[in-house]
Design a protein around this motif. Structure first.
Motif, PDB file in Angstrom:
ATOM      1  N   ILE A   1       0.850  -1.211   0.000  1.00  0.00           N
ATOM      2  CA  ILE A   1       0.000   0.000   0.000  1.00  0.00           C
ATOM      3  C   ILE A   1       0.879   1.252   0.000  1.00  0.00           C
ATOM      4  CG2 ILE A   1      -1.949  -1.033   1.225  1.00  0.00           C
ATOM      5  CD1 ILE A   1      -0.715   0.517   3.751  1.00  0.00           C
ATOM      6  N   GLY A   2       0.306   2.375  -0.384  1.00  0.00           N
ATOM      7  CA  GLY A   2       1.018   3.647  -0.279  1.00  0.00           C
ATOM      8  C   GLY A   2       0.863   4.215   1.134  1.00  0.00           C
ATOM      9  N   LYS A   3       1.749   5.134   1.489  1.00  0.00           N
ATOM     10  CA  LYS A   3       1.739   5.632   2.868  1.00  0.00           C
ATOM     11  C   LYS A   3       0.460   6.408   3.193  1.00  0.00           C
ATOM     12  CE  LYS A   3       4.198   9.949   1.991  1.00  0.00           C
ATOM     13  NZ  LYS A   3       5.345  10.807   2.270  1.00  0.00           N
ATOM     14  N   ASP A   4      -0.223   6.927   2.154  1.00  0.00           N
ATOM     15  CA  ASP A   4      -1.448   7.689   2.394  1.00  0.00           C
ATOM     16  C   ASP A   4      -2.583   6.813   2.912  1.00  0.00           C
ATOM     17  OD1 ASP A   4      -1.049   6.607  -0.163  1.00  0.00           O
ATOM     18  OD2 ASP A   4      -2.650   7.805  -1.048  1.00  0.00           O
ATOM     19  N   ILE A   5      -2.469   5.493   2.708  1.00  0.00           N
ATOM     20  CA  ILE A   5      -3.580   4.649   3.163  1.00  0.00           C
ATOM     21  C   ILE A   5      -3.132   3.684   4.258  1.00  0.00           C
ATOM     22  CG2 ILE A   5      -4.941   4.943   1.068  1.00  0.00           C
ATOM     23  CD1 ILE A   5      -3.985   2.265   0.070  1.00  0.00           C
ATOM     24  N   LEU A   6      -2.102   4.112   4.969  1.00  0.00           N
ATOM     25  CA  LEU A   6      -1.548   3.287   6.047  1.00  0.00           C
ATOM     26  C   LEU A   6      -2.527   3.133   7.207  1.00  0.00           C
ATOM     27  CD1 LEU A   6       0.935   1.819   7.189  1.00  0.00           C
ATOM     28  CD2 LEU A   6       1.757   4.007   8.051  1.00  0.00           C
ATOM     29  N   ARG A   7      -3.136   4.233   7.630  1.00  0.00           N
ATOM     30  CA  ARG A   7      -4.027   4.203   8.788  1.00  0.00           C
ATOM     31  C   ARG A   7      -5.170   3.194   8.595  1.00  0.00           C
ATOM     32  NH1 ARG A   7      -6.195  10.032  10.787  1.00  0.00           N
ATOM     33  NH2 ARG A   7      -3.978  10.516  10.795  1.00  0.00           N
ATOM     34  N   PHE A   8      -5.691   3.174   7.373  1.00  0.00           N
ATOM     35  CA  PHE A   8      -6.807   2.264   7.091  1.00  0.00           C
ATOM     36  C   PHE A   8      -6.370   0.796   7.206  1.00  0.00           C
ATOM     37  CE2 PHE A   8      -7.239   6.152   4.627  1.00  0.00           C
ATOM     38  CZ  PHE A   8      -8.457   6.619   5.079  1.00  0.00           C
ATOM     39  N   HIS A   9      -5.164   0.534   6.684  1.00  0.00           N
ATOM     40  CA  HIS A   9      -4.698  -0.854   6.664  1.00  0.00           C
ATOM     41  C   HIS A   9      -4.071  -1.304   7.974  1.00  0.00           C
ATOM     42  CE1 HIS A   9      -5.243  -0.442   2.325  1.00  0.00           C
ATOM     43  NE2 HIS A   9      -5.228  -1.759   2.282  1.00  0.00           N
ATOM     44  N   ALA A  10      -3.416  -0.392   8.660  1.00  0.00           N
ATOM     45  CA  ALA A  10      -2.641  -0.811   9.839  1.00  0.00           C
ATOM     46  C   ALA A  10      -3.428  -0.643  11.132  1.00  0.00           C
ATOM     47  CB  ALA A  10      -1.339  -0.017   9.909  1.00  0.00           C
ATOM     48  N   ILE A  11      -4.509   0.158  11.094  1.00  0.00           N
ATOM     49  CA  ILE A  11      -5.296   0.359  12.323  1.00  0.00           C
ATOM     50  C   ILE A  11      -6.713  -0.193  12.139  1.00  0.00           C
ATOM     51  CG2 ILE A  11      -6.166   2.056  13.983  1.00  0.00           C
ATOM     52  CD1 ILE A  11      -3.764   3.843  13.188  1.00  0.00           C
ATOM     53  N   TYR A  12      -7.452   0.386  11.197  1.00  0.00           N
ATOM     54  CA  TYR A  12      -8.855  -0.029  11.049  1.00  0.00           C
ATOM     55  C   TYR A  12      -8.970  -1.515  10.670  1.00  0.00           C
ATOM     56  CZ  TYR A  12      -9.600   5.062  10.483  1.00  0.00           C
ATOM     57  OH  TYR A  12      -9.607   6.413  10.621  1.00  0.00           O
ATOM     58  N   TRP A  13      -8.161  -1.907   9.684  1.00  0.00           N
ATOM     59  CA  TRP A  13      -8.299  -3.270   9.140  1.00  0.00           C
ATOM     60  C   TRP A  13      -8.054  -4.356  10.195  1.00  0.00           C
ATOM     61  CZ3 TRP A  13     -10.820  -6.236   6.287  1.00  0.00           C
ATOM     62  CH2 TRP A  13     -10.335  -7.292   5.519  1.00  0.00           C
TER      63      TRP A  13
ATOM     64  N   LYS B   1      -8.304 -13.731  11.452  1.00  0.00           N
ATOM     65  CA  LYS B   1      -6.894 -13.394  11.668  1.00  0.00           C
ATOM     66  C   LYS B   1      -6.493 -12.194  10.811  1.00  0.00           C
ATOM     67  CE  LYS B   1      -4.832 -17.759  12.908  1.00  0.00           C
ATOM     68  NZ  LYS B   1      -4.486 -19.019  12.283  1.00  0.00           N
ATOM     69  N   PRO B   2      -5.750 -11.241  11.369  1.00  0.00           N
ATOM     70  CA  PRO B   2      -5.246 -10.131  10.560  1.00  0.00           C
ATOM     71  C   PRO B   2      -4.149 -10.609   9.606  1.00  0.00           C
ATOM     72  CG  PRO B   2      -5.150  -9.601  12.904  1.00  0.00           C
ATOM     73  CD  PRO B   2      -5.437 -11.071  12.792  1.00  0.00           C
ATOM     74  N   PRO B   3      -3.850  -9.820   8.580  1.00  0.00           N
ATOM     75  CA  PRO B   3      -2.795 -10.232   7.652  1.00  0.00           C
ATOM     76  C   PRO B   3      -1.435 -10.321   8.354  1.00  0.00           C
ATOM     77  CG  PRO B   3      -3.505  -7.978   7.237  1.00  0.00           C
ATOM     78  CD  PRO B   3      -4.454  -8.549   8.223  1.00  0.00           C
ATOM     79  N   ILE B   4      -0.497 -10.996   7.683  1.00  0.00           N
ATOM     80  CA  ILE B   4       0.841 -11.153   8.277  1.00  0.00           C
ATOM     81  C   ILE B   4       1.623  -9.845   8.177  1.00  0.00           C
ATOM     82  CG2 ILE B   4       3.007 -12.510   8.201  1.00  0.00           C
ATOM     83  CD1 ILE B   4       0.783 -14.496   8.400  1.00  0.00           C
ATOM     84  N   GLY B   5       1.513  -9.180   7.031  1.00  0.00           N
ATOM     85  CA  GLY B   5       2.343  -7.990   6.873  1.00  0.00           C
ATOM     86  C   GLY B   5       1.758  -6.957   5.925  1.00  0.00           C
ATOM     87  N   ILE B   6       2.219  -5.724   6.163  1.00  0.00           N
ATOM     88  CA  ILE B   6       1.839  -4.603   5.304  1.00  0.00           C
ATOM     89  C   ILE B   6       3.135  -3.903   4.938  1.00  0.00           C
ATOM     90  CG2 ILE B   6       0.800  -2.300   5.351  1.00  0.00           C
ATOM     91  CD1 ILE B   6      -1.165  -3.385   7.419  1.00  0.00           C
ATOM     92  N   PHE B   7       3.346  -3.656   3.660  1.00  0.00           N
ATOM     93  CA  PHE B   7       4.495  -2.815   3.312  1.00  0.00           C
ATOM     94  C   PHE B   7       3.961  -1.513   2.740  1.00  0.00           C
ATOM     95  CE2 PHE B   7       7.693  -1.096   0.414  1.00  0.00           C
ATOM     96  CZ  PHE B   7       8.748  -0.954   1.314  1.00  0.00           C
ATOM     97  N   SER B   8       4.364  -0.435   3.384  1.00  0.00           N
ATOM     98  CA  SER B   8       3.855   0.870   2.968  1.00  0.00           C
ATOM     99  C   SER B   8       4.943   1.630   2.216  1.00  0.00           C
ATOM    100  CB  SER B   8       3.425   1.622   4.228  1.00  0.00           C
ATOM    101  OG  SER B   8       3.270   2.965   3.954  1.00  0.00           O
TER     102      SER B   8
END
Ligand code: MSP
Length: 510
Positions: free
Chosen positions: A261-273, A283-290
């Motif tokens: 993901i791009g850094k602009d959509i980090l909050r959605f993926h790393a907090i809300y999701w 289960k949440p995903p294993i990893g996110i690369f921003s």
């Protein structure tokens, strides 16, 4: 047994023409998908379009079209882009598909059941362009207009009845989730950003809207539309046929290995999701690369700023592999990167035309002219032969870990260095002088060079799939041998090889 790897791109808003930032995000994910495939993983790679919400409704109105007809047309543009970028996606999901509606309904119902949803009233700022709510302290003025300080996009005041998700109740659980899953958010600077944000306190999140109609209806409600981010994030599950958790796709691929993901959509993926998922008992995903932003000058490239580089135009002028190689080699992936056509030309000329392309051309044409396209290795290797083989083994050893730690720039530098060293080996060994004096030694040099070319082509195949596969075809290397097992000592080419003609791979751009 093959290990599974599920990788996704963000699903794109089909609200305008795709630009180079979109292309970059997709190519990055594709490179990881392709790399994992040649490393013998069972890969599933997903991309698609995010078609609900006010942003899309407004875009449809502007084009005087019904939202679905508008989405049919504009989603296809992104689907075509995936082809033009040579993405190897296994699926393309649209959030207007019924498989997705079913999954979103199930998530909503699970959140209701877990007691994480309540009805209240939202009063605050909303950015249609980001489809995001902002707090008062996240707003600034720009020429008298209120904007989000973070994204620069304009915000409007919203007051309406809304369902809320009890995000505040997930603060501690999220923090301990980050603590127990240290690699969940990469790179680490982004992880720290997220942790600081969560520590500073989370407010409950409005997850429905009532002032427009284009979206998935809240189950059992007349007026509420599910917040587009709750809807969109669920695509990663609906593409695996969730809620059928017995489905083989779901069993094999959830939890997702990596969301790019791009850094602009980090909050959605790393907090809300992860909060939605934990609340829904998934289960949440294993990893996110921003990744960072592709900049033009010092600004994010975007339609509203009018500073867009069109990926299709670049592909037409330079070629798809050239664009892919440049973006992957020269953008530093965790940070923002400035790009320019001049730099793309220089990178193409120095690495692809003069280095790797030249290596292939000189070896293939020498073998064609002097050896009737056939070479055979014999056992008496010289010190120089052994040395290039060993250097390559050493350089290749770290490559998997470079990828796993997202050091794609280092990965490419090492591989192109193997090509550079191979060119140097040929220059030093001068096979053209051995035709009359030592044909065995000449054959060894040529055979080793072909072996080097095959290794480099396999290693570069995630980045420049089209050209790599031309070379591997010309070397008669079967599809099933195009993998990384040579790093662990497996032979790629036989002792006796016959090659085919190879056209010029990369032209120098002047
Ligand atoms: N629809 C949401 C994602 C939902 S995922 C469940 C969205 N779409 S987007 O089309 O606006 O952006 C898609 C991706 O492109 C995001 O990862 C975003 O960061 C990326 N980029 C858009 N512009 C960009 C640049 N200029 N540079 C790099 N990537 C940027 O967000």
């Amino acid at each position: 047994m093959k290990r599974n790897f599920y990788i996704t791109t963000p699903i794109y808003y089909p609200s305008g023409n795709p630009h180079i930032g979109h292309a970059y995000s997709s190519i990055l994910a594709d490179v990881f998908a392709r790399f994992k495939r040649i490393d013998n993983f069972n890969v599933r790679f997903l991309t698609g379009t995010d078609e609900h919400g006010l942003k899309i409704q407004k875009a449809a109105e502007k084009n005087a079209m019904e939202p679905l007809a508008y989405c049919d047309k504009s989603s296809k543009i992104f689907k075509d882009l995936a082809k033009d970028l040579n993405l190897s996606n296994d699926d393309f999901i649209r959030t207007t598909e019924s498989r997705h509606h079913v999954a979103v309904n199930e998530i909503w119902n699970r959140l209701v059941k877990s007691g994480d949803i309540y009805l209240s009233k939202y009063k605050g700022w909303y950015s249609v362009s980001d489809e995001a709510y902002y707090n008062e302290d996240e707003i600034s003025y720009d020429n008298g207009k209120k904007i989000s300080t973070f994204s620069g996009s304009s915000v409007e005041w919203v007051e309406e009845e809304s369902f809320f998700f009890k995000l505040s109740a997930w603060e501690k659980k999220l923090l301990s989730f980050y603590e127990n899953n240290k690699n969940f958010i990469q790179p680490s600077a982004r992880r720290n950003e997220v942790i600081n944000f969560v520590r500073s306190g989370l407010k409950d999140l409005s997850i429905s809207r009532t002032s427009f109609t284009w979206g998935i209806k809240v189950p059992n409600s007349q007026h509420h539309i599910i917040y587009v981010w709750l809807d969109a994030l669920t695509n990663y599950l609906s593409a695996l046929n969730f809620p059928d958790t017995d489905d083989q796709l779901y069993k094999d691929f959830w939890p997702a290995s990596l969301h790019i993901i791009g850094k602009d959509i980090l909050r959605f993926h790393a907090i809300y999701w992860p909060a939605f998922l934990l609340a829904a008992d998934i289960k949440p995903p294993i990893g996110i690369f921003s990744h960072g932003w592709i900049l033009s000058g010092d600004e994010k490239m975007s339609k509203s700023k009018g500073n867009i580089l069109n990926p299709i135009e670049i592909i037409k002028t330079y070629g798809v592999d050239q664009l892919r190689y440049y973006l992957m080699k020269e953008v530093s992936h965790g940070s923002d990167g400035n790009i320019s056509l001049k730099n793309l030309q220089n990178c193409n000329n120095s690495d692809l035309a003069n280095n790797f392309g030249n290596l292939c051309q000189r070896v293939f044409s020498f073998i064609k002219t002097n050896c009737d396209n056939k070479v055979e290795i014999n056992e008496e290797l010289s010190d120089a032969d052994k040395s290039i083989i060993n250097e390559t083994i050493i350089l290749s050893k770290n490559l998997r870990s470079e990828i796993d730690s997202f050091n794609l720039n280092n990965y490419i530098k090492s591989v192109i260095n193997i090509s550079f060293l191979t060119n140097k080996y040929i220059n030093d060994e001068e096979p053209w002088k051995l035709k009359k004096t030592n044909i065995k030694k000449m054959n060894n040099i040529l055979h080793i060079s072909l072996q080097q070319i095959s290794k480099i082509s396999i290693l570069l195949s995630p980045i420049i799939p089209e050209k790599s596969s031309k070379v591997l075809d010309a070397l008669n290397i079967s599809e099933k041998s195009r993998n990384l097992s040579f790093i662990d000592g497996t032979k790629i080419i036989e002792n006796k090889v016959e090659i085919n003609h190879l056209d010029i791979l990369f032209k120098k751009v002047l």
